[in-house]
Structure formats: C-alpha cells, structure tokens
Design an enzyme around this catalytic site. Structure first.
Site, PDB file in Angstrom:
ATOM      1  N   ARG A  93       0.854  -1.346  -0.036  1.00 36.87           N
ATOM      2  CA  ARG A  93       0.260   0.021  -0.151  1.00 36.87           C
ATOM      3  C   ARG A  93       0.619   1.249  -0.070  1.00 36.87           C
ATOM      4  O   ARG A  93       0.670   2.173   0.520  1.00 36.87           O
ATOM      5  CB  ARG A  93      -0.795  -0.088   1.173  1.00 36.87           C
ATOM      6  CG  ARG A  93      -0.160  -0.239   2.382  1.00 36.87           C
ATOM      7  CD  ARG A  93      -0.950   0.391   3.666  1.00 36.87           C
ATOM      8  NE  ARG A  93      -0.556  -0.149   4.960  1.00 36.87           N
ATOM      9  CZ  ARG A  93      -0.850   0.501   5.941  1.00 36.87           C
ATOM     10  NH1 ARG A  93      -2.192   1.142   6.231  1.00 36.87           N
ATOM     11  NH2 ARG A  93      -0.588   0.007   7.179  1.00 36.87           N
ATOM     12  N   ASP A 125      -6.723  -3.544   0.627  1.00 38.88           N
ATOM     13  CA  ASP A 125      -7.170  -2.576   0.116  1.00 38.88           C
ATOM     14  C   ASP A 125      -6.247  -1.617  -0.610  1.00 38.88           C
ATOM     15  O   ASP A 125      -6.451  -0.641  -1.385  1.00 38.88           O
ATOM     16  CB  ASP A 125      -8.288  -1.905   0.421  1.00 38.88           C
ATOM     17  CG  ASP A 125      -7.904  -1.170   1.897  1.00 38.88           C
ATOM     18  OD1 ASP A 125      -7.015  -1.137   2.230  1.00 38.88           O
ATOM     19  OD2 ASP A 125      -9.251  -0.755   2.561  1.00 38.88           O
ATOM     20  N   GLY A 126      -4.756  -1.595   0.032  1.00 34.85           N
ATOM     21  CA  GLY A 126      -3.867  -0.667  -0.541  1.00 34.85           C
ATOM     22  C   GLY A 126      -3.993   0.727   0.157  1.00 34.85           C
ATOM     23  O   GLY A 126      -3.202   1.811  -0.241  1.00 34.85           O
ATOM     24  N   ARG A 176       6.215   9.913   3.122  1.00 32.43           N
ATOM     25  CA  ARG A 176       7.554   9.391   4.116  1.00 32.43           C
ATOM     26  C   ARG A 176       8.863   9.936   3.232  1.00 32.43           C
ATOM     27  O   ARG A 176       8.831   9.556   2.493  1.00 32.43           O
ATOM     28  CB  ARG A 176       7.395   7.985   4.330  1.00 32.43           C
ATOM     29  CG  ARG A 176       8.480   7.379   5.337  1.00 32.43           C
ATOM     30  CD  ARG A 176       8.059   6.082   5.745  1.00 32.43           C
ATOM     31  NE  ARG A 176       8.052   5.196   5.185  1.00 32.43           N
ATOM     32  CZ  ARG A 176       7.479   4.048   5.299  1.00 32.43           C
ATOM     33  NH1 ARG A 176       6.703   3.663   6.444  1.00 32.43           N
ATOM     34  NH2 ARG A 176       7.554   3.010   4.277  1.00 32.43           N
ATOM     35  N   ARG A 183      14.969  -2.546   3.572  1.00 33.76           N
ATOM     36  CA  ARG A 183      14.761  -3.459   4.999  1.00 33.76           C
ATOM     37  C   ARG A 183      15.382  -4.703   4.913  1.00 33.76           C
ATOM     38  O   ARG A 183      15.924  -5.081   3.938  1.00 33.76           O
ATOM     39  CB  ARG A 183      13.149  -3.595   4.969  1.00 33.76           C
ATOM     40  CG  ARG A 183      12.120  -2.246   4.688  1.00 33.76           C
ATOM     41  CD  ARG A 183      10.977  -2.907   3.837  1.00 33.76           C
ATOM     42  NE  ARG A 183      10.180  -1.948   3.245  1.00 33.76           N
ATOM     43  CZ  ARG A 183       9.197  -1.409   3.837  1.00 33.76           C
ATOM     44  NH1 ARG A 183       8.803  -2.047   5.119  1.00 33.76           N
ATOM     45  NH2 ARG A 183       8.368  -0.375   3.546  1.00 33.76           N
ATOM     46  N   ASP A 252      10.557  -6.941   8.043  1.00 28.83           N
ATOM     47  CA  ASP A 252      10.180  -6.225   7.220  1.00 28.83           C
ATOM     48  C   ASP A 252      10.043  -4.709   7.434  1.00 28.83           C
ATOM     49  O   ASP A 252       9.986  -3.894   6.701  1.00 28.83           O
ATOM     50  CB  ASP A 252       9.113  -6.619   6.436  1.00 28.83           C
ATOM     51  CG  ASP A 252       7.703  -6.721   7.164  1.00 28.83           C
ATOM     52  OD1 ASP A 252       7.809  -7.767   8.198  1.00 28.83           O
ATOM     53  OD2 ASP A 252       6.883  -6.280   7.123  1.00 28.83           O
ATOM     54  N   ASP A 262       8.473   2.293   9.770  1.00 33.11           N
ATOM     55  CA  ASP A 262       7.159   1.393   9.598  1.00 33.11           C
ATOM     56  C   ASP A 262       6.509   1.398  10.882  1.00 33.11           C
ATOM     57  O   ASP A 262       6.225   0.346  11.205  1.00 33.11           O
ATOM     58  CB  ASP A 262       7.623   0.209   8.832  1.00 33.11           C
ATOM     59  CG  ASP A 262       6.732   0.325   7.434  1.00 33.11           C
ATOM     60  OD1 ASP A 262       6.027   1.078   7.123  1.00 33.11           O
ATOM     61  OD2 ASP A 262       6.778  -0.870   7.081  1.00 33.11           O
TER      62      ASP A 262
HETATM   63  P1  AMP Z   1       2.740  -3.136   8.117  1.00 25.51           P
HETATM   64  O1  AMP Z   1       2.004  -4.026   9.259  1.00 25.51           O
HETATM   65  O2  AMP Z   1       1.927  -2.008   7.655  1.00 25.51           O
HETATM   66  O3  AMP Z   1       4.292  -3.122   8.002  1.00 25.51           O
HETATM   67  O4  AMP Z   1       2.451  -3.975   6.850  1.00 25.51           O
HETATM   68  C1  AMP Z   1       2.955  -5.476   6.637  1.00 25.51           C
HETATM   69  C2  AMP Z   1       2.567  -6.071   5.044  1.00 25.51           C
HETATM   70  O5  AMP Z   1       1.223  -5.674   5.008  1.00 25.51           O
HETATM   71  C3  AMP Z   1       3.178  -5.129   3.924  1.00 25.51           C
HETATM   72  O6  AMP Z   1       3.608  -5.783   2.930  1.00 25.51           O
HETATM   73  C4  AMP Z   1       2.198  -4.048   3.805  1.00 25.51           C
HETATM   74  O7  AMP Z   1       2.348  -3.563   2.477  1.00 25.51           O
HETATM   75  C5  AMP Z   1       0.976  -5.086   3.724  1.00 25.51           C
HETATM   76  N1  AMP Z   1      -0.249  -4.013   4.142  1.00 25.51           N
HETATM   77  C6  AMP Z   1      -0.592  -3.683   5.250  1.00 25.51           C
HETATM   78  N2  AMP Z   1      -1.680  -3.069   5.099  1.00 25.51           N
HETATM   79  C7  AMP Z   1      -2.280  -3.110   3.610  1.00 25.51           C
HETATM   80  C8  AMP Z   1      -3.659  -2.713   3.021  1.00 25.51           C
HETATM   81  N3  AMP Z   1      -4.404  -2.130   3.701  1.00 25.51           N
HETATM   82  N4  AMP Z   1      -3.543  -3.052   1.895  1.00 25.51           N
HETATM   83  C9  AMP Z   1      -2.552  -3.629   1.218  1.00 25.51           C
HETATM   84  N5  AMP Z   1      -1.292  -4.287   1.962  1.00 25.51           N
HETATM   85  C10 AMP Z   1      -1.418  -3.781   3.045  1.00 25.51           C
HETATM   86 MG    MG Z   2       5.745  -2.727   7.086  1.00 27.47          MG
END
Ligand code: AMP
Ligand code: MG
Length: 487
Positions: A93, A125-126, A176, A183, A252, A262
C-alpha cells in the site's frame, strides 16, 4: 527555496529493474486536502513551506498528479513477522515515487503510503486511514526532534474516499522520506528465493550508496553488517531510554539504516512499565517494551542468515556478539545523562535499575519524572517527587544514593545541572491520548489540533507558553487505548 516542480530526481532504486520493484501508478484519493505538513521535512527537499498550502501540493501527495521524472515503484521484499517467515510481502500500500536530491547533495526517497493496490497487496485494499497516517506523521517528526533516528514525514493528505476497517473511515496518504527504504526483509527475499545474483546486486547497491566508507574496509560486506549492528544497538538504546515502543518489529519493518521505520501501533510509555505491549494484536507480548532489546538481536540474526552467501558464519556470529554490549553502553550513557551525570561510576547501572523498579511498582510517569528531577536542586526535586511513589522507604533509600551521587559530580552550578538535564529530558512526548484527541478532531474535519500538536512536538525540550496541557499525564480514558496493526 524550490517550487514543487523544481525537484531534481535520480531514481537509483528504480534503475535496479523489475526483479526489485514493480511499476505501479498511485490510485488517487477523492477531494485531497492538506491535513498537516512538516516545514522541517520540506526543508530537506529545499521546498518553500508556502507551497504546502497550494492545491497542487495536495494533488501531488494525494496521488492525482505526478512529476514527469518520478517513477513510482512497489518494492519487493519478504520478512519474519512475529517470528515466522513470510515469503512474500512487499509494498502492498505504498509506492516509492522516486529519489530526490537536495542542494546539500543528500538523496531522499519519496514514499507515498496509502497509494492504492499493488501486486503485493494480498487481501488488502492498498489504503491507509487518516488516523494511522496522522500517527505516523506525528511520530516521525517527534522522534526526530527527540534526537532518535527515524524516517521523516512530509505531509498527510486527507480525502473523502471511504475505507472499511472495523467501521467506515476515510483514506489518507502520508508522504514518507528516508535516505533508503531498504529493509532487512529485502535481503531475506533474495536469500530465501535463492537469487544470488540479484542479492549481490542489492548488496552492492546498498553498500555503494549507503555505506560507501565500508568499501574501503578489507571485507566491505562484513563492515556493512557491523555498521548495521552498531546503528541498531544505538537506535534501540534510544528507544529504551526514552520509552518508545515500536510495536511491530518484524524484519520487514527494520531499516538497514538503523532508523525507526514503519511504525503503526507504536506508543511512548506513560507510566513506566517494562512489560508494556502497545500493539493490541501482539497477544504473546513478543514486542513488549523490554523485549525490544533481545528482538533487536533476533532481527539482526535474521539479517545475518540472509548475508551468509557473502560473509562467513564465524564473522557474522562475532559481529552479532557486539550488539548487546554496544546497546548496554549506549543505554547507560543516555540514562546517566537523563539523571544529570556527566561522569561514569560503576554503580550507575544499579542506580538506574533500582529507579525503574520503583517506578514500575508505583506506576510513575516515565517522562515527567526525569523532567521534574531536573527542575530544581536534587534535594528539592526528590522531596517533591517522593509523593508519586508507594514504596516510600524504597524511594528514600534511592534518593539518598542519588543525592550523594549528584554531590560527587561537583560539575558546575545547580543552574548548569538544570540546563543539562532539560536538554535531554523532554517535557512533551507523543502520548497516545494526545494523538487520539488530534485524530478525533481531524476526523471531523478540524486539523488545527494535529497542527498544534505537531508544532509542540518539534521542540520537545523547550517549555512552551500556554502549552501546559500537552505536558500532563493522560486522563484515565487515555491510558488504555487499543491500537493494532494494518490500519
Ligand atoms: P505493516 O504491518 O504495515 O508493516 O504491513 C505488513 C505488510 O502488509 C506489508 O507488505 C504491507 O504493504 C501490507 N499491508 C498492510 N496494510 C495493507 C493494506 N491496507 N493493503 C495492502 N497491503 C497492506
Ligand atoms: Mg511494514
């Protein structure tokens, strides 16, 4: 000072090609509007702060417009989430819009979070919601102001686009900035998919652009790993010294630059609590406040594993062994400064541990305690702070040791001690409840509180007239806010 169309791009990561990232265009959000911008972050791009108020600013960072030189890419990476390997993560996203270099010659990645779906969105949903975008913005800039390395945030753009979480919310985007978005999980991806050539290409890229001094060492890769270990030890020492809880220390979410990165469900401690878990989804407390220290090492071991094609296991092991002693040294140094000491004594560690235990037992506010300790002479300060403790005998014993320790400092006047302490002990931190107040107003379309809070947090060590309400312990409702991942 530059206008928006005067940025100079040099997209070095995009040039690595399709094995490393995928071209994806941002998906615009409806009726984009400026929620908040950081003047300090804009200065990193030499941008005139006035441009934040122009409509084109919200259009650019709301995904409607793009510079001709931008090359939006979703990066590919994997990583360990809560201890288990997830083979395919990547920017689900967020998009790397491009790399901009400023007049000082620094490169800054422009990363637009909440930019819509990508091939790595899986079921998501990105999108990012307004609430989490505001939290990331405020935290990035607040950490930086505290002297804690962090990715930066240029702005938050709000919208009317509906997004479903537990309830309907509004989509937002946060822009950002970081010198790199690589990472630990980038290295893991190429290691576990057994693509040695691409892994080498990535390593060379990172080495030459971000660790050029390591190229002069006999073993450049090892020198780079050592630098990453050192930076992480120092970073996590700062988190622990200032009570910052990251919340999702998956590999990550760990930057190879050793910056805070992040963060979603992060928190600054209100009452001191070593076991504090800020992420509501973290049932086991894997990322509890005190666990951040061993988890830092665990994450570095995961990176070390991915670097075994380049570095001998023995050398990796030896270098990993530096982490804990380095962490300890940095942490103790910071805590000495927070206590007002300019010298080191053998028993300082014990003095810190005893204090934290007393604070833990009595639920003392972590930030305000240190600030108050530097407000007046040691004797007066401890006499006043005594009321916050339940174990009075224990506190008195600690206070006697502390006063004697301060006496032995004999380093200048009370006035100097106060200045020294106030320069390292913030009065204002991003308490969850303060963020929550600002978010509630913003969700109703009033961005003034987000902006005011951001202003206050850019000068955390300076007492600001009329801002007393930002330097208070949380009210009861503000102590138990539930914040979880992926918002
Ligand atoms: P995060 O917990 O934000 O570090 O996200 C972990 C993974 O999930 C990463 O690959 C993000 O890009 C993906 N991700 C988190 N939220 C969304 C979202 N709403 N739509 C698509 N990918 C997501
Ligand atoms: Mg992340």
């Amino acid at each position: 000072m530059k206008a928006l169309d005067e940025l100079t791009f040099d997209n070095r990561f995009a040039r690595l090609g399709d094995a490393f990232s995928t071209h994806v265009l941002p998906e615009p959000i409806d009726e984009p509007r400026l929620v908040v911008a950081s003047e300090a972050a804009m200065a990193l791009l030499d941008l005139d702060p006035a441009v934040a108020e122009t409509p084109v600013f919200a259009e650019l960072f709301g995904g409607h417009k793009l510079w001709a030189e931008a090359e939006p890419r979703a990066m590919i990476y994997s990583g360990h989430q809560f201890g288990s390997y997830n083979p395919q993560l990547g920017d689900g996203r967020g998009l790397l819009l491009g790399e901009v270099y400023n007049q000082a010659g620094e490169h800054w990645d422009l990363h637009l979070k909440g930019a819509g779906q990508t091939p790595y969105s899986r079921m998501g949903d990105g999108r990012a919601v307004l609430r989490s975008s505001i939290r990331e913005f405020l935290a990035s800039e607040a950490l930086h102001a505290l002297g804690i390395p962090s990715s930066r945030a240029l702005c938050v753009i709000g919208s009317t686009t509906p997004v479903w979480r537990e309830k309907q919310e509004r989509a937002a985007m946060v822009l950002r900035l970081a010198p790199s978005h690589v990472r630990f999980g980038h290295f893991e991806y190429f290691y576990y998919t057994k693509k040695p050539e691409q892994q080498k290409q990535l390593a060379e890229h990172v080495l030459s652009l971000h660790f050029p001094e390591c190229l002069e060492q006999p073993e450049p890769y090892l020198a780079m790993f050592r630098e990453i270990v050192e930076r992480n030890a120092e970073l996590i020492a700062k988190w622990q010294a200032y009570g910052f809880c990251h919340g999702v220390m998956n590999t990550d979410n760990m930057s190879i630059l050793g910056i805070t990165f992040d963060f979603g469900p992060f928190a600054f401690l209100d009452d001191f609590d070593a076991q504090f878990i800020c992420n509501h989804s973290d049932d086991q407390g894997r990322y509890s406040f005190s666990n951040q220290v061993p988890i830092g090492q665990w994450n570095l071991s995961a990176l070390a594993q991915a670097l075994t094609p380049f570095i001998s296991v023995e050398a990796l092991r030896e270098t990993l062994g530096l982490y804990l002693p380095l962490f300890q040294a940095h942490y103790l140094d910071l805590m000495r400064r927070r206590l007002g000491f300019t010298t080191a004594e053998d028993d300082d560690q014990k003095l810190v541990e005893r204090l934290l235990q007393l604070m833990q037992n009595s639920g003392v506010d972590y930030t305000l305690f240190f600030r108050r300790l530097g407000d007046e002479s040691a004797a007066l300060a401890v006499a006043r702070l005594r009321d916050d403790f339940v174990d009075l005998k224990g506190f008195d014993a600690w206070a006697d040791l502390y006063k004697a320790r301060v006496e032995r400092e004999a380093n200048g006047s009370e006035e100097l001690r106060r200045e020294r302490m106030h320069a390292v002990n913030p009065l204002y931190i991003l308490r969850n409840y303060l963020a929550q107040n600002a978010i509630q107003a913003a969700e109703l379309g009033d961005y003034s509180e987000v902006r005011r809070l951001h202003e206050v947090l850019t000068k955390p060590f300076e007492e600001q007239v009329g801002m007393e309400q930002y330097a208070q312990r949380p009210p009861d409702w503000g102590k138990h806010l539930e914040i979880s991942c992926s918002s």
